[in-house]
Every structure is written in structure tokens, then in C-alpha cells.
Design a protein around this motif. Structure first.
Motif, PDB file in Angstrom:
ATOM      1  N   GLY A  86      32.308 -12.672 -45.564  1.00 44.10           N
ATOM      2  CA  GLY A  86      33.306 -13.344 -46.279  1.00 44.10           C
ATOM      3  C   GLY A  86      34.587 -12.440 -46.572  1.00 44.10           C
ATOM      4  O   GLY A  86      34.627 -11.436 -45.822  1.00 44.10           O
ATOM      5  N   ASP A  87      35.370 -12.952 -47.299  1.00 43.66           N
ATOM      6  CA  ASP A  87      36.819 -12.440 -47.320  1.00 43.66           C
ATOM      7  C   ASP A  87      37.219 -11.607 -48.348  1.00 43.66           C
ATOM      8  O   ASP A  87      36.555 -11.798 -49.665  1.00 43.66           O
ATOM      9  N   ILE A  88      38.047 -10.289 -48.338  1.00 45.17           N
ATOM     10  CA  ILE A  88      38.412  -9.513 -49.426  1.00 45.17           C
ATOM     11  C   ILE A  88      40.117  -9.240 -48.977  1.00 45.17           C
ATOM     12  O   ILE A  88      40.373  -9.593 -47.870  1.00 45.17           O
ATOM     13  N   THR A  89      40.547  -8.535 -49.900  1.00 43.05           N
ATOM     14  CA  THR A  89      41.848  -8.041 -49.568  1.00 43.05           C
ATOM     15  C   THR A  89      41.996  -7.020 -50.116  1.00 43.05           C
ATOM     16  O   THR A  89      41.492  -6.150 -50.960  1.00 43.05           O
ATOM     17  N   LEU A  90      43.109  -5.990 -49.378  1.00 38.41           N
ATOM     18  CA  LEU A  90      43.236  -4.590 -49.814  1.00 38.41           C
ATOM     19  C   LEU A  90      44.970  -4.683 -49.921  1.00 38.41           C
ATOM     20  O   LEU A  90      45.516  -5.065 -49.194  1.00 38.41           O
ATOM     21  N   GLY A  91      45.242  -3.617 -50.735  1.00 41.10           N
ATOM     22  CA  GLY A  91      46.738  -3.220 -50.636  1.00 41.10           C
ATOM     23  C   GLY A  91      47.350  -4.257 -51.641  1.00 41.10           C
ATOM     24  O   GLY A  91      47.196  -5.156 -52.119  1.00 41.10           O
ATOM     25  N   THR A  92      49.000  -3.801 -51.584  1.00 40.50           N
ATOM     26  CA  THR A  92      50.047  -4.485 -52.467  1.00 40.50           C
ATOM     27  C   THR A  92      51.308  -4.526 -51.597  1.00 40.50           C
ATOM     28  O   THR A  92      51.708  -3.561 -51.318  1.00 40.50           O
ATOM     29  N   PRO A  93      51.574  -5.599 -50.973  1.00 38.27           N
ATOM     30  CA  PRO A  93      51.075  -6.747 -51.079  1.00 38.27           C
ATOM     31  C   PRO A  93      49.516  -6.902 -50.353  1.00 38.27           C
ATOM     32  O   PRO A  93      49.400  -6.021 -49.389  1.00 38.27           O
ATOM     33  N   PHE A 135      48.637   2.072 -51.913  1.00 42.90           N
ATOM     34  CA  PHE A 135      47.883   2.998 -51.086  1.00 42.90           C
ATOM     35  C   PHE A 135      47.824   4.463 -51.497  1.00 42.90           C
ATOM     36  O   PHE A 135      48.951   5.044 -52.049  1.00 42.90           O
ATOM     37  N   ARG A 136      46.763   5.024 -51.686  1.00 47.84           N
ATOM     38  CA  ARG A 136      46.505   6.669 -51.914  1.00 47.84           C
ATOM     39  C   ARG A 136      45.698   7.347 -50.917  1.00 47.84           C
ATOM     40  O   ARG A 136      44.752   6.901 -50.482  1.00 47.84           O
ATOM     41  N   HIS A 137      46.689   8.455 -50.136  1.00 47.40           N
ATOM     42  CA  HIS A 137      46.065   9.233 -49.086  1.00 47.40           C
ATOM     43  C   HIS A 137      44.998  10.117 -49.717  1.00 47.40           C
ATOM     44  O   HIS A 137      45.030  10.433 -51.167  1.00 47.40           O
ATOM     45  N   ASP A 138      43.654  10.210 -49.113  1.00 42.59           N
ATOM     46  CA  ASP A 138      42.597  11.002 -49.437  1.00 42.59           C
ATOM     47  C   ASP A 138      42.575  12.191 -48.829  1.00 42.59           C
ATOM     48  O   ASP A 138      42.273  13.344 -49.221  1.00 42.59           O
ATOM     49  N   ARG A 157      42.381   5.264 -50.942  1.00 36.17           N
ATOM     50  CA  ARG A 157      42.004   4.642 -51.823  1.00 36.17           C
ATOM     51  C   ARG A 157      43.038   3.510 -52.080  1.00 36.17           C
ATOM     52  O   ARG A 157      44.391   3.757 -51.678  1.00 36.17           O
ATOM     53  N   GLU A 158      42.703   2.279 -52.677  1.00 33.27           N
ATOM     54  CA  GLU A 158      43.571   1.148 -52.586  1.00 33.27           C
ATOM     55  C   GLU A 158      42.985   0.379 -53.570  1.00 33.27           C
ATOM     56  O   GLU A 158      41.795   0.467 -54.102  1.00 33.27           O
ATOM     57  N   THR A 159      43.710  -0.693 -53.771  1.00 28.03           N
ATOM     58  CA  THR A 159      43.414  -1.715 -54.744  1.00 28.03           C
ATOM     59  C   THR A 159      42.721  -3.024 -54.081  1.00 28.03           C
ATOM     60  O   THR A 159      43.295  -3.340 -53.062  1.00 28.03           O
ATOM     61  N   LEU A 160      41.572  -3.325 -54.160  1.00 30.84           N
ATOM     62  CA  LEU A 160      40.746  -4.322 -53.550  1.00 30.84           C
ATOM     63  C   LEU A 160      40.483  -5.560 -54.753  1.00 30.84           C
ATOM     64  O   LEU A 160      40.268  -5.209 -55.671  1.00 30.84           O
ATOM     65  N   LYS A 161      40.694  -6.579 -53.982  1.00 35.53           N
ATOM     66  CA  LYS A 161      40.292  -7.960 -54.495  1.00 35.53           C
ATOM     67  C   LYS A 161      39.288  -8.709 -53.816  1.00 35.53           C
ATOM     68  O   LYS A 161      39.137  -8.720 -52.556  1.00 35.53           O
ATOM     69  N   TRP A 168      40.111  -1.294 -58.992  1.00 33.55           N
ATOM     70  CA  TRP A 168      41.531  -0.540 -58.732  1.00 33.55           C
ATOM     71  C   TRP A 168      41.098   1.203 -57.988  1.00 33.55           C
ATOM     72  O   TRP A 168      39.779   1.292 -58.448  1.00 33.55           O
ATOM     73  N   ASN A 169      41.767   1.702 -57.412  1.00 34.93           N
ATOM     74  CA  ASN A 169      41.559   3.011 -56.947  1.00 34.93           C
ATOM     75  C   ASN A 169      40.099   3.000 -56.111  1.00 34.93           C
ATOM     76  O   ASN A 169      39.549   3.934 -56.268  1.00 34.93           O
ATOM     77  N   GLN A 170      40.013   2.034 -55.255  1.00 38.61           N
ATOM     78  CA  GLN A 170      38.643   2.251 -54.577  1.00 38.61           C
ATOM     79  C   GLN A 170      38.519   2.931 -53.429  1.00 38.61           C
ATOM     80  O   GLN A 170      39.522   2.838 -52.598  1.00 38.61           O
ATOM     81  N   GLU A 171      37.682   3.803 -53.197  1.00 39.87           N
ATOM     82  CA  GLU A 171      37.665   4.493 -52.102  1.00 39.87           C
ATOM     83  C   GLU A 171      36.923   3.545 -50.950  1.00 39.87           C
ATOM     84  O   GLU A 171      36.246   2.941 -51.004  1.00 39.87           O
TER      85      GLU A 171
END
Length: 409
Positions: A86-93, A135-138, A157-161, A168-171
Motif C-alpha cells: 500500500g501507499d504512504i508519504t514521507l516529508g514536506t512536501p 527532515f531531521r538528521h539522526d 526522522r520525518e513526518t509520515l502520513k 510526527w517525528n517518525q524514525e
């Protein structure tokens, strides 16, 4: 490696009203694609079939001088026969990815734009950190070793939908090296694990744990409906986040307690062939795994089962069955919590066309995987296609009910 375990209290109050449906598409197995292109036999000469299901993983802290694993933990994932995604999205945009929603693992990873492997070529989408404002660097590195190769990457770390739900802030892991033909031919980009946090190799909370912590879901429950291969192309499977859908199953739900909080592991009473010959006669443990295509069990039991259904081994690890004999083959029944779950030959045999000739393959696979509780069976998609499955983190239990398919909906 330190493990972060999140303890969920049954008495939590859920104030949100989110219930999200994620369509799951079923595609030809990677194994059948390799076979159709004449690549399977050569591929399996170097990689024994049982090794496709073995995974060793480890996270590496900053400053690690070598990627050599200091220790390993064995996990289950069948990349060669993965079918539902299935589908997900990561990031902004938002950046779009297709992932396997896998109850047999706990980590999320997708290919990085810096990936150097053929598997990260034009067929797969790659995450572009420099284009995302969230995006957040780990800084840590991770490695996952498979029988057919290994996967290396960096963590972020990133915003996942997923649909309308946000974590929010998903590893997650950005893979930079994915060797092996199985990754090249995969229809999915990455994997989103849905097992317990103790199974995670990437430090931090798995996706569903983050959604529960952030109260993004209506209930601490998710459920799977897997479409049949014989269904029309318009029929899709479904992952429902935050609850269950009574329109997709018949009868009452049979709830089984989780016996070990890593995989979705439950106790199985027995396995019977035509109601007579019994395997797992004194009870055994089983994993409910959407990321494994077949039903797997200890070698001694699967050999006996194949003899009873008249399956013939091939030199590349497949077990063939005479398609003409299907109506005369025995039923196989799994007893869980005192309830019988019976598969007919039409349900446990996989049919594939090669040119004008039809071949029938067994849906059972030998795999010796031992836990502290003893040998494990794996209830993969061959089983889960027939039975709607519900995963309840609030009460640590798995539920089954007979799935409704298109003629019944």
C-alpha cells in the motif's frame, strides 16, 4: 543494542475519531516473476529457499568503525514472495512510497536518493531528504542482513502520513545499499513493520506505536483483509487503521492472547490433515505474519504434510501438485483457541500459468525457526487471505473471523 519498549495500558482513553482505510494491491509474486523470466533456478542455486526468510539486523551508534555485526537477532520476512503493498508519504512536501505492511517486523525503511544499488533504480522511488523541510538528521547507521544479501543505510526522522493519519517525528531508515535480485524485481519500495517495539532494530517507536502515542487512531487496533488472487483486478485488500470492519467478515471473532510480545505470536492447538493425521499434536506456537506469503512450519511436519497431500519436491525448492488431483486432496485444518480454520485444496494450492501450461504449487513451506517457547509455525498470506485478522495492541490479542470475498459482499 538498546531496545525501547513502549508499555500500553489497557485503560487508556482514546479521544480521537480517526479510522483510515489503506487499499492493499496484490501483484504477481517476485518468485513467479523470476520464474517467468527464467531467472528463478539460477537465483535459487546461490540462495537456498529457506534462507529467504532469515533476517539479521543491528543498529550501529555514531562512530562505529565497522559495519560488521557484533550480534544478531533472527527475524522473519519473505521478500521473494511478498505480494500485498500500500501507499504512504514521507516529508514536506509529501513524497510517495509503496510499502509492505508487515506484521512480522517493526521497522520502517525506504530507499534513499543516495542508494547505489540496482534495486534503487528507475522502478523504485527514493527518498530525497534535501527536498523536505520536516527532515531531521539522526546520524546513526543500520544494517539488515538477509540470506540473499544485506541492506545498509542511515537513520532519520520525518513526518509520515498513511491516508489521513499523521505520525510526527517518525524514525525510519534510508537504505543506501540493497543488493540482490529480489529487491530489483520487487513492486514495493520499502517495508513498514507493525509488530511490537521489542522487535525493532531502529531505535525509537514503530509507526503504529507513534500513532497510538500521538492519539492519531480511534482505537489501538488495526486489521487486514487480503484479496484473493482469483478476484477481479478491481478487488483490493485493505488495511484498516484504528478498528475493524464488520462488513468484511462473517460470524464472531475468535480472540487469541499474544504469548510473546515481539512478533504477533499466539498458541496453536494443532494442525490436522483431513481431520485425522495430526501435526503439532501437543500444541505449538505460531506467528501471524502478513509479510510471509506461504504457511511455514517445522521441516519434519511440512514433509509429513506434503506426503499426505501428494506434493512432489523439485530441484529448486518448490513442491508441485498435480492440478488434476485438486478435488481429491485432503483439507488442512488449523485449530486455534478451540476453533477450527479449514483450508481446502483450492485455498492452499497456488496456481500459476507459464505459457499455455498451468502449474500447481504447494502453499506450505518448511522452515525451522525456534523460539524460547519451541518451534514456530508462520501463518502467512495463504492463511490470512481466507480469514480476516485483527491485531489489538490495547489488549495484546489477535482476532480471526471468516473473510467475506466478492461473491459474499
Amino acid at each position: 543494542m538498546m531496545k525501547l519498549v513502549l508499555v500500553l495500558l489497557v485503560g487508556w482513553t482514546w479521544t480521537s475519531s480517526a479510522l483510515v482505510r489503506v487499499p492493499l494491491r496484490r501483484v504477481p509474486t517476485i518468485r513467479s516473476q523470476l520464474r517467468a523470466n527464467g531467472l528463478l533456478e539460477d537465483f535459487l542455486k546461490d540462495h537456498r529457499p529457506d534462507m529467504f526468510n532469515r533476517r539479521y539486523a543491528q543498529c550501529f551508534p555514531p562512530g562505529t568503525p565497522s559495519l560488521r555485526l557484533g550480534r544478531s537477532s533472527e527475524k522473519i520476512y519473505n521478500f521473494v514472495d511478498a505480494q500485498y503493498y500500500g501507499d504512504i508519504t514521507l516529508g514536506t512536501p509529501e513524497q510517495n512510497f509503496s510499502v509492505i505492511f508487515d506484521t512480522g517486523s517493526s521497522d520502517l525503511w525506504v530507499p534513499s536518493t543516495y542508494c547505489v544499488s540496482q534495486a534503487c533504480g528507475t522502478l523504485h522511488r527514493r527518498y530525497r531528504a534535501f527536498e523536505s523541510t520536516s527532515f531531521r538528521h539522526d546520524g546513526r547507521m543500520f544494517g539488515i542482513h538477509y540470506g540473499s544479501g544485506h541492506l545498509l543505510g542511515v537513520m532519520a526522522r520525518e513526518t509520515l502520513k498513511i491516508g489521513s493519519l499523521t505520525a510526527w517525528n517518525q524514525e525510519f531508515g534510508e537504505s543506501v545499499y540493497e543488493p540482490g535480485a529480489a529487491f530489483v524485481m520487487a513492486r514495493f519500495d520499502g517495508v513498514l513493520g507493525m509488530a511490537y517495539p521489542s522487535l525493532a532494530e531502529i531505535l525509537g517507536n514503530p509507526v503504529f506505536d507513534n500513532m497510538m502515542m500521538q492519539k492519531a487512531v480511534d482505537e489501538p487496533i488495526f486489521s487486514f483483509y487480503l484479496s484473493r488472487k482469483t478476484s477481479s483486478s478491481n478487488t483490493q485488500g485493505e488495511l484498516l487503521l484504528g478498528g475493524k470492519d464488520e462488513a468484511l467478515y462473517n460470524g464472531p471473532i475468535n480472540w487469541l492472547p499474544v504469548t510473546a510480545k515481539g512478533y504477533w505470536q499466539i498458541k496453536m492447538d494443532s494442525v490436522a490433515v483431513q481431520g485425522a493425521t495430526t501435526l503439532c499434536s501437543r500444541g505449538c506456537q505460531a506467528i501471524v505474519d502478513t509479510g510471509t506469503s506461504l504457511i511455514a512450519g517445522p521441516t519434519v511436519d511440512i514433509i509429513s504434510l506434503h506426503q499426505l497431500i501428494g506434493a512432489t519436491p523439485t530441484n529448486i525448492g518448490e513442491f508441485l501438485i498435480d492440478c488434476v488431483r485438486l478435488s481429491n486432496l485432503p483439507h488442512v485444518t488449523f485449530v486455534l483457541g478451540g476453533t477450527e480454520y479449514t483450508l481446502t485444496p483450492e485455498q492452499y494450492v497456488r496456481k500459476e500459468m507459464f505459457g499455455t501450461k498451468e502449474f500447481c504449487f504447494s502453499g506450505f513451506q518448511a522452515m525451522d525457526f525456534v523460539s524460547a517457547e519451541g518451534p514456530l509455525w508462520i501463518l502467512g498470506d495463504v492463511f490470512l487471505t481466507e480469514f480476516y485478522s485483527i491485531f489489538d495492541r490495547g489488549q495484546d490479542r489477535v482476532g480471526f473471523a471468516t473473510a467475506k470475498h466478492p461473491t459474499e459482499l
